[in-house]
Design an enzyme around this catalytic site. Structure first.
Site, mmCIF file in Angstrom:
data_model
loop_
_atom_site.group_PDB
_atom_site.id
_atom_site.type_symbol
_atom_site.label_atom_id
_atom_site.label_comp_id
_atom_site.label_asym_id
_atom_site.label_seq_id
_atom_site.Cartn_x
_atom_site.Cartn_y
_atom_site.Cartn_z
ATOM 1 N N SER A 7 93.685 115.288 -41.881
ATOM 2 C CA SER A 7 94.373 116.094 -40.870
ATOM 3 C C SER A 7 95.881 115.836 -40.929
ATOM 4 C CB SER A 7 93.826 115.797 -39.472
ATOM 5 O OG SER A 7 93.972 114.427 -39.175
ATOM 6 N N LYS B 78 97.333 102.981 -28.080
ATOM 7 C CA LYS B 78 97.362 101.740 -28.874
ATOM 8 C C LYS B 78 97.038 100.538 -27.978
ATOM 9 C CE LYS B 78 98.380 103.386 -32.920
ATOM 10 N NZ LYS B 78 97.303 103.403 -33.914
ATOM 11 N N TYR C 107 100.869 108.175 -26.650
ATOM 12 C CA TYR C 107 100.526 107.578 -27.948
ATOM 13 C C TYR C 107 100.486 106.052 -27.827
ATOM 14 C CZ TYR C 107 101.715 105.288 -32.323
ATOM 15 O OH TYR C 107 101.764 104.409 -33.361
ATOM 16 N N GLY D 184 96.630 107.842 -45.437
ATOM 17 C CA GLY D 184 97.925 107.995 -44.765
ATOM 18 C C GLY D 184 99.000 107.104 -45.382
ATOM 19 N N ILE E 177 100.655 104.271 -44.347
ATOM 20 C CA ILE E 177 100.443 102.820 -44.407
ATOM 21 C C ILE E 177 99.103 102.517 -45.086
ATOM 22 C CG2 ILE E 177 100.288 100.685 -43.040
ATOM 23 C CD1 ILE E 177 102.029 102.167 -40.913
ATOM 24 N N SER F 221 101.114 98.883 -32.501
ATOM 25 C CA SER F 221 102.510 99.255 -32.679
ATOM 26 C C SER F 221 103.386 98.479 -31.701
ATOM 27 C CB SER F 221 102.646 100.753 -32.401
ATOM 28 O OG SER F 221 103.994 101.090 -32.169
#
Ligand code: UDP
Length: 335
Positions: A34, A152, A148, A10, A12, A124
């Site tokens: 994905s 986290k 989301y 991905g 990062i 995050s």
């Protein structure tokens, strides 16, 4: 001894792969692609000159994951893998909880089975919810505005509980602010799915002619120019923060949280101007309604990361704008 990067292909993850390799670490990647392309790894090879071992698998697939641990001498895991679209998480919360939590639990079970105790986790700044004040320090209240973000925060808690129960366990929870920019080669960068939700990919797609104009979501926030203020950080600085965290988990036990930000807040309109100054491209924009769930200001106090990890962000806004544009303009259709 190797470092396993879940979701390592991905945005990062791939930049972290380069920084770790530069520092002499052996890196292994597991990714189900994905939300990334296998071509990323060809580009990483171009940059590093190294063939990074790659497993195509879902982290929630326990058998596949166990095989990776059986075949390699893994010392530390950096856990990037997870769904990350805020809007989609509000529409499909169960999908987000199932995927992000399940894969982490599977990972922790397999780590325990193979005696691997060190983990660095991609958290995050969204876990701070609506900040009561800025800059944000790690001890401030948490609470999220979308599923989301809750995944986290829940994973942070799972890792803290694991560290309490297992005195050998070591976890670093990295709270990212707003990563932008790309590797200075222009060969890897962020590749959003469809129309970008985030500011910088939206700006670069306007600049390249794929989108007509930027909508600035609100100009009536209590900030210096009325637009939202965020802590934009160069992705290569963020990647270097992971290298520092890998060193930290190797010599500290328990769970510790660190902000990875610059400590500087910049508004949406400041970014639009910085992009023009860095690249000579004017970004047409209109002022639109506020976006639901957005906060006025969010930026880090990065002191703890400096003191604990010996890390601080070094690149400036010009670097971020130039590198974002180099990546987008040389790869208008992605990989
Ligand atoms: N933003 C905007 N237009 C866009 C995308 C984002 O005005 O098309 C603003 C957004 O309201 C926020 C800032 O840019 O103030 C950063 O948003 P982004 O989605 O990049 O990151 P977030 O901080 O929401 O995670």
């Amino acid at each position: 001894m190797a470092i396993l990067l879940t979701g390592g292909a991905g945005y990062i993850g791939s930049h972290t792969c380069i920084e770790l390799t530069k520092e002499g670490y052996d890196v292994i990647i597991v990714d189900d692609f994905s939300n990334s392309s296998p071509k990323v790894m060809e580009r990483v090879k171009e940059i590093t000159g190294k063939d990074i071992p790659l497993y195509r698998a879902d982290v929630a697939d326990k058998e596949a994951l166990s095989r990776i641990f059986a075949e390699n001498d893994i010392e530390t895991v950096i856990h990037f893998a997870g769904f990350k679209a805020v809007g989609e998480s509000c529409r499909l919360p169960v999908k987000y909880y199932r995927n992000n939590i399940d894969s982490t639990l599977t990972l922790l079970e397999v780590m325990a089975e193979y005696g691997v105790h060190n983990i660095v986790f991609s958290s995050s700044a969204t876990v701070y919810g609506v900040p009561k004040k800025v800059p944000l320090t790690e001890d401030m209240d948490t609470g999220c505005t979308n599923p989301y973000g809750w995944t986290k925060l829940m994973i942070e808690q799972i890792l803290r509980d694991t560290a309490t129960a297992d005195k050998e366990f070591s976890a670093v929870l990295l709270r990212y602010f707003n990563p932008i920019g790309a590797h200075e080669s222009g060969r890897i960068g962020e590749l959003p799915n469809g129309i970008p939700n985030n500011l910088m990919p939206y700006i670069t797609q306007v600049a390249v002619g794929k989108l007509k104009q930027l909508s600035v979501f609100g100009n009536d926030y209590p900030t210096h120019d009325g637009t939202g203020v965020r802590d934009f950080i160069h992705v290569v600085d963020l990647a270097k923060g992971h290298v520092a965290a890998v060193k930290y988990v190797a010599s500290n036990k328990g769970a510790e949280v660190f902000n990875l930000g610059t400590g500087i807040g910049n508004s949406v309109l400041v970014i639009v101007k910085a992009f023009k100054d860095a690249n000579g491209i004017e970004i047409p924009y209109v002022i639109a309604e506020r976006r639901s769930g957005d906060v006025a200001e969010c930026y880090a106090d990065p002191k703890k990361a400096f003191e604990g990890l010996g890390w601080k962000a070094e690149k400036n806004l010009t670097d971020m704008c130039k590198d974002s544009w180099r990546w987008q303009s040389s790869n208008p259709d992605g990989y």
